[in-house]
Design a protein around this motif. Sequence first.
Motif, PDB file in Angstrom:
ATOM      1  N   LEU A 473      38.352  39.601  32.457  1.00  0.00           N
ATOM      2  CA  LEU A 473      39.103  38.353  32.285  1.00  0.00           C
ATOM      3  C   LEU A 473      40.491  38.630  31.704  1.00  0.00           C
ATOM      4  N   THR A 474      40.548  39.510  30.708  1.00  0.00           N
ATOM      5  CA  THR A 474      41.839  39.885  30.103  1.00  0.00           C
ATOM      6  C   THR A 474      42.742  40.548  31.132  1.00  0.00           C
ATOM      7  N   MET A 475      42.178  41.490  31.883  1.00  0.00           N
ATOM      8  CA  MET A 475      42.947  42.174  32.926  1.00  0.00           C
ATOM      9  C   MET A 475      43.461  41.183  33.971  1.00  0.00           C
ATOM     10  N   SER A 476      42.586  40.255  34.385  1.00  0.00           N
ATOM     11  CA  SER A 476      42.945  39.278  35.416  1.00  0.00           C
ATOM     12  C   SER A 476      44.123  38.414  34.965  1.00  0.00           C
ATOM     13  N   MET A 477      44.094  37.979  33.702  1.00  0.00           N
ATOM     14  CA  MET A 477      45.196  37.160  33.174  1.00  0.00           C
ATOM     15  C   MET A 477      46.500  37.961  33.176  1.00  0.00           C
ATOM     16  N   ALA A 478      46.416  39.243  32.800  1.00  0.00           N
ATOM     17  CA  ALA A 478      47.614  40.087  32.784  1.00  0.00           C
ATOM     18  C   ALA A 478      48.169  40.258  34.199  1.00  0.00           C
ATOM     19  N   VAL A 479      47.288  40.513  35.153  1.00  0.00           N
ATOM     20  CA  VAL A 479      47.721  40.697  36.544  1.00  0.00           C
ATOM     21  C   VAL A 479      48.336  39.414  37.097  1.00  0.00           C
ATOM     22  N   SER A 504      52.836  43.915  44.415  1.00  0.00           N
ATOM     23  CA  SER A 504      51.509  44.555  44.425  1.00  0.00           C
ATOM     24  C   SER A 504      51.478  45.779  43.523  1.00  0.00           C
ATOM     25  N   ILE A 505      52.483  46.637  43.659  1.00  0.00           N
ATOM     26  CA  ILE A 505      52.495  47.896  42.898  1.00  0.00           C
ATOM     27  C   ILE A 505      52.602  47.630  41.397  1.00  0.00           C
ATOM     28  N   ILE A 506      53.510  46.727  41.011  1.00  0.00           N
ATOM     29  CA  ILE A 506      53.681  46.422  39.576  1.00  0.00           C
ATOM     30  C   ILE A 506      52.418  45.767  39.017  1.00  0.00           C
ATOM     31  N   SER A 507      51.842  44.824  39.764  1.00  0.00           N
ATOM     32  CA  SER A 507      50.664  44.098  39.284  1.00  0.00           C
ATOM     33  C   SER A 507      49.448  45.007  39.193  1.00  0.00           C
ATOM     34  N   ILE A 508      49.248  45.844  40.203  1.00  0.00           N
ATOM     35  CA  ILE A 508      48.100  46.764  40.195  1.00  0.00           C
ATOM     36  C   ILE A 508      48.236  47.762  39.036  1.00  0.00           C
ATOM     37  N   SER A 509      49.450  48.300  38.855  1.00  0.00           N
ATOM     38  CA  SER A 509      49.682  49.254  37.757  1.00  0.00           C
ATOM     39  C   SER A 509      49.393  48.606  36.405  1.00  0.00           C
ATOM     40  N   THR A 510      49.836  47.370  36.251  1.00  0.00           N
ATOM     41  CA  THR A 510      49.578  46.644  34.999  1.00  0.00           C
ATOM     42  C   THR A 510      48.083  46.443  34.798  1.00  0.00           C
ATOM     43  N   GLY A 511      47.387  46.042  35.871  1.00  0.00           N
ATOM     44  CA  GLY A 511      45.946  45.812  35.786  1.00  0.00           C
ATOM     45  C   GLY A 511      45.188  47.066  35.378  1.00  0.00           C
ATOM     46  N   VAL A 512      45.532  48.191  36.001  1.00  0.00           N
ATOM     47  CA  VAL A 512      44.865  49.470  35.676  1.00  0.00           C
ATOM     48  C   VAL A 512      45.151  49.862  34.232  1.00  0.00           C
ATOM     49  N   PHE A 513      46.418  49.719  33.813  1.00  0.00           N
ATOM     50  CA  PHE A 513      46.806  50.082  32.444  1.00  0.00           C
ATOM     51  C   PHE A 513      46.056  49.232  31.417  1.00  0.00           C
ATOM     52  N   TYR A 515      43.262  47.390  31.847  1.00  0.00           N
ATOM     53  CA  TYR A 515      41.800  47.535  31.939  1.00  0.00           C
ATOM     54  C   TYR A 515      41.324  48.846  31.309  1.00  0.00           C
ATOM     55  N   LEU A 516      41.959  49.937  31.720  1.00  0.00           N
ATOM     56  CA  LEU A 516      41.532  51.232  31.177  1.00  0.00           C
ATOM     57  C   LEU A 516      41.971  51.405  29.728  1.00  0.00           C
ATOM     58  N   GLY A 517      43.138  50.855  29.396  1.00  0.00           N
ATOM     59  CA  GLY A 517      43.627  50.986  28.024  1.00  0.00           C
ATOM     60  C   GLY A 517      42.733  50.267  27.028  1.00  0.00           C
ATOM     61  N   ILE A 518      42.451  48.990  27.286  1.00  0.00           N
ATOM     62  CA  ILE A 518      41.569  48.233  26.385  1.00  0.00           C
ATOM     63  C   ILE A 518      40.149  48.775  26.461  1.00  0.00           C
ATOM     64  N   GLY A 519      39.742  49.146  27.689  1.00  0.00           N
ATOM     65  CA  GLY A 519      38.398  49.717  27.843  1.00  0.00           C
ATOM     66  C   GLY A 519      38.234  51.002  27.051  1.00  0.00           C
ATOM     67  N   TYR A 520      39.286  51.809  27.000  1.00  0.00           N
ATOM     68  CA  TYR A 520      39.242  53.046  26.220  1.00  0.00           C
ATOM     69  C   TYR A 520      39.155  52.745  24.729  1.00  0.00           C
ATOM     70  N   LYS A 521      39.938  51.749  24.294  1.00  0.00           N
ATOM     71  CA  LYS A 521      39.907  51.365  22.875  1.00  0.00           C
ATOM     72  C   LYS A 521      38.526  50.858  22.467  1.00  0.00           C
ATOM     73  N   VAL A 525      35.262  52.938  28.596  1.00  0.00           N
ATOM     74  CA  VAL A 525      35.610  53.959  29.584  1.00  0.00           C
ATOM     75  C   VAL A 525      34.882  55.257  29.298  1.00  0.00           C
ATOM     76  N   LYS A 526      34.919  55.676  28.035  1.00  0.00           N
ATOM     77  CA  LYS A 526      34.260  56.930  27.653  1.00  0.00           C
ATOM     78  C   LYS A 526      32.760  56.834  27.875  1.00  0.00           C
ATOM     79  N   ARG A 527      32.180  55.686  27.516  1.00  0.00           N
ATOM     80  CA  ARG A 527      30.734  55.510  27.634  1.00  0.00           C
ATOM     81  C   ARG A 527      30.290  55.583  29.088  1.00  0.00           C
ATOM     82  N   PHE A 528      30.998  54.872  29.966  1.00  0.00           N
ATOM     83  CA  PHE A 528      30.585  54.821  31.369  1.00  0.00           C
ATOM     84  C   PHE A 528      30.901  56.113  32.104  1.00  0.00           C
TER      85      PHE A 528
END
Length: 535
Positions: A473-479, A504-513, A515-521, A525-528
Amino acid sequence: MESKFIRGTFFLTAASLISKILGFIYIIPFTALVGTQGYVLYKYAYGPYTILLSISTIGLPLAVSKIVSKYNELGNYRVGLTLLRYGMYLMVISGIISFAALYLSAPFLASVLIGTNDQTGNSAEDVQYVIRLVSFALLIIPAMSIFRGYFQGSQSMGPSALSTVVEQVVRIVFILAGAYITIHIFNRSVTNAVGIATFAAFIGGVAGFLVLLFIFYKRRELIKKQRDISPNNKDLKVISMLRELIGYAIPFVITGLAIPIYQNIDTFTINKLFQSIGYKLNEAETINSVIGLAQILVMIPVSLATAFGMSLIPGITSDFIGERILEVRNKISETIQIIVFFTLPAAMGLCILGNPIYIMIFGVENSPELGGNLLQWYSLAAVFFAMFTVTAAIMQGINEQKKLIIGILLGVFLKIVLNYILVPYFKEAGPILATYFGFMISILFNIFIIKKAIQLKLSPLLKTLKGIFLLVLTMSMAVWCVKLFSELWLPKGLSIYSRAAVTSIISISTGVFVYLGIGYKLNLVKRFSLRSKNK
């Protein structure tokens, strides 16, 4: 020996990944060459071909791999060679029968797909032509797949990996070069170009088969030596061997057929359904084609789920047979979490960015407004496809194959019925909604059987998924915000394609950053990643 096996598995996985990437990428220039009308013609040919290919091989390559591995471990290398010989006979016969069935049924299939009253789209003769050309691949692909199964069962993944890549590269080069030369040099029709493209399946199959034959020939002395010095070198009766082979094979083909069946229901019903509510044939074919292009994009994250689903079977089977039910429950829970972690954000990204992504990939000439809209509707199918694949794999792992078939049939029946009910009301979105409901009933049926078989509790699983849902949900709002601001701030002078690509490129890059950034925190990410490695 273990490092050799791991290296071979890596090569096979890499080859499969390369093949999938190439299989996605070539669609872009191919669609640019032949347009949506040409692509739907290509889709008409490959739809029934995929079904008949699955039926003709009936899961035997994976079954051969499993049996060869089993008897090689027991020190009986003779069984593997005998199995290869008789399996090859079986696949040659099966391939000839399948080829004849598809070739001879081409006029009937064409009449089902294309009516005779409307001349605005492809003709029945065009459809018959491309179906007959693709049918030749059935003469070679089943036999080649048995060879791959033999090498994999012998823990020699290199030949299969090399063969897979060579087959795909030769096929794609033949498709693109053939289509380009046909249209731009010989000035022939799009139908001729698509015919060349469908015949490429046969050319690629021949190339892949020749690679396997060459490697087998080079290794023939070593293979004979292994057979002759085997400590437990006994022949098995052919009937009992084939019975064991078929017993292993049937479960493998069940899951693989489900998604192609759904896709073929759309391919074979959409034209008539939309014509019945006032659309012209060319308009119905455009919808048919665009849904096919959306399916290609959606299947990218699903391929990850397929890899996890198939790798799940051995571990769950082993724990289930060993009555380690707690381990079975834990593996099921972890796998579903991993699948949701990877597929849900991809689906939401496609949903939010449907229009710019479609334009960026397929251009502004191939119905961009319709394509973006349908991609948004179709995006969440990635989650449904993935969940079905995984639950079906679990069903096989706990020996509930027969009930799995019931679940698939229920879903397919509902899909067919809802196609006819929903299209008049929801127009282009109707077939997509029917797909959702069909897969939903199959998934719920599978979960019910799994829950009953191993007393799986769903509430703890749902609690563990909350973190992923909030992260998505957080990633979706950012994208969504980045997409909105990009569309507002980008210069008006930019072309439609450039605006779509940059957005597309800017939005996808933001979404990945995000999602993985918050997921890592949050250590998700590490768990999965650790869990996926353990699998």
